[in-house]
Motif scaffolding. Structure first.
Motif, PDB file in Angstrom:
ATOM      1  N   MET A 138      33.562  35.615  41.858  1.00 22.57           N
ATOM      2  CA  MET A 138      34.054  34.827  41.370  1.00 22.57           C
ATOM      3  C   MET A 138      34.362  35.046  39.736  1.00 22.57           C
ATOM      4  O   MET A 138      32.825  34.686  38.987  1.00 22.57           O
ATOM      5  CB  MET A 138      33.897  33.351  41.129  1.00 22.57           C
ATOM      6  N   CYS A 197      36.933  33.645  37.415  1.00 27.80           N
ATOM      7  CA  CYS A 197      37.815  32.527  36.210  1.00 27.80           C
ATOM      8  C   CYS A 197      37.853  30.783  37.245  1.00 27.80           C
ATOM      9  O   CYS A 197      36.726  30.199  36.238  1.00 27.80           O
ATOM     10  CB  CYS A 197      38.950  32.865  36.132  1.00 27.80           C
ATOM     11  N   GLY A 198      37.725  31.072  38.094  1.00 27.75           N
ATOM     12  CA  GLY A 198      37.592  29.853  39.075  1.00 27.75           C
ATOM     13  C   GLY A 198      37.935  29.256  39.347  1.00 27.75           C
ATOM     14  O   GLY A 198      38.694  27.801  39.941  1.00 27.75           O
ATOM     15  N   GLY A 237      42.021  30.655  39.895  1.00 28.42           N
ATOM     16  CA  GLY A 237      42.647  31.380  40.231  1.00 28.42           C
ATOM     17  C   GLY A 237      43.324  32.238  39.539  1.00 28.42           C
ATOM     18  O   GLY A 237      45.370  32.480  39.415  1.00 28.42           O
ATOM     19  N   LEU A 257      42.514  37.121  40.752  1.00 25.63           N
ATOM     20  CA  LEU A 257      42.503  36.922  41.831  1.00 25.63           C
ATOM     21  C   LEU A 257      41.273  37.739  42.406  1.00 25.63           C
ATOM     22  O   LEU A 257      41.542  39.169  42.543  1.00 25.63           O
ATOM     23  CB  LEU A 257      44.086  38.020  41.237  1.00 25.63           C
ATOM     24  N   GLY A 258      40.335  37.714  41.566  1.00 30.32           N
ATOM     25  CA  GLY A 258      38.512  38.573  42.370  1.00 30.32           C
ATOM     26  C   GLY A 258      38.148  38.160  43.338  1.00 30.32           C
ATOM     27  O   GLY A 258      37.626  39.236  43.388  1.00 30.32           O
ATOM     28  N   CYS A 259      38.886  36.688  43.628  1.00 27.33           N
ATOM     29  CA  CYS A 259      38.089  36.231  44.647  1.00 27.33           C
ATOM     30  C   CYS A 259      39.235  36.301  45.884  1.00 27.33           C
ATOM     31  O   CYS A 259      38.902  34.876  46.619  1.00 27.33           O
ATOM     32  CB  CYS A 259      37.507  34.578  44.637  1.00 27.33           C
TER      33      CYS A 259
HETATM   34 FE1  FES Z   1      39.907  34.096  39.448  1.00 28.48          FE
HETATM   35 FE2  FES Z   1      39.097  33.188  41.923  1.00 28.48          FE
HETATM   36  S1  FES Z   1      38.137  33.721  40.467  1.00 28.48           S
HETATM   37  S2  FES Z   1      41.372  34.172  40.629  1.00 28.48           S
END
Ligand code: FES
Length: 267
Positions: free
Chosen positions: A227, A229-230, A232, A235-237
């Motif tokens: 993750m 950014c945590g 949303g 889009l990495g998760c």
């Molecule tokens: Fe960035 Fe989920 S951690 S969208």
């Protein structure tokens, strides 16, 4: 969700590469739930630049109020190595609480908790929540797996809650020498639970899901994923939705806790 500069209350080594850090989070955690996580900015510089996700391991409670969180972490890279060197009294930037929580279905009595390695981190908070919610500790069993005895964490925490713990290791240095899912399969056949909660490596989760699915047992998973950014935004998760090809959930927003039937783990 709050961003705050949290003071480090303690940062203790609890195993060869495992630590527990207590963070004084003055606001925002009153209603933190087991399964939720925080994003921690470990250094003020550019390395590491990104925040790191950590499950809430335990709430820190004072005068019946959650005033901070304890995180359990494994040193696996630059960020956690720096974190392990931070001292009591220092500060880290914390964003949270984030994400979804484990749910306790009505009429659930018999509960199995399956943890692989550092996947145990959110499950101690869950176990204490279950006991506080009225689950009889005698009906709640923890299956704890690790590569070696050094990876079996939190046995005392579960024992203090009067939960039975079945340890297993890959090398046989503690508990049974087998995958953690082997005793789970035997236990499910012997005494079927009303719910299975699991967190750990994806291969372990796949096996737990197969065991639950074969007997139509409700199952909730906490997904460990990268993750950035945590929230949303990056889009990495992405986690694949089970019933809609091409659709993905955000582990940070829709999870990290999912009903096992809602998602498709990687092949
Ligand atoms: Fe960035 Fe989920 S951690 S969208």
């Amino acid at each position: 969700m709050f961003q705050q500069n949290a003071q480090i209350l303690w940062n203790e080594k609890v195993g060869p590469s495992y630590y527990r850090i207590g963070l004084d989070c003055r606001y925002g955690y009153t209603h933190a739930k087991p399964g939720q996580f925080v994003m921690v900015r470990i250094s003020g510089g550019i390395d590491p630049l990104l925040r790191r996700p950590f499950s809430i391991h335990k709430p820190i409670v004072r005068n019946d109020r959650i005033v901070g969180v304890e995180l359990l972490y494994k040193v696996i890279g630059q960020g956690t190595r720096i974190l392990s060197g931070l001292q009591q009294g220092g500060h880290v930037d914390v964003l949270g609480p984030l994400g979804s929580a484990f749910l306790l279905p009505e009429n659930a009595h018999r509960i199995y908790i399956v943890a692989g390695g550092i996947g145990v981190a959110p499950l101690v908070f869950l176990a204490s929540h279950l006991v506080q919610s009225g689950i009889d500790p005698a009906d709640c069993v923890v299956f704890l797996g690790g590569r070696t005895r050094d990876d079996l964490l939190c046995i005392d925490d579960f024992n203090n809650l009067h939960l039975a713990v079945h340890p297993s290791t890959d090398d046989g240095s503690a508990g049974d020498q087998c995958l953690v899912t082997v005793p789970v399969e035997f236990a499910v056949a012997d005494d079927q639970p009303d719910m299975i909660y699991a967190c750990g490596p994806e291969e372990m989760l796949k096996c737990v899901v197969a065991i639950a699915r074969a007997r139509s047992i409700p199952c909730q998973l906490s997904i460990e994923t990268r993750m950035a950014c945590g929230m949303g935004a990056c889009l990495g998760c992405a986690v694949a939705a089970a019933d809609m090809p091409g659709r993905y959930y955000h582990a940070c927003l829709d999870g990290p806790v999912f009903d096992s039937q809602a998602i498709r783990l990687r092949e």
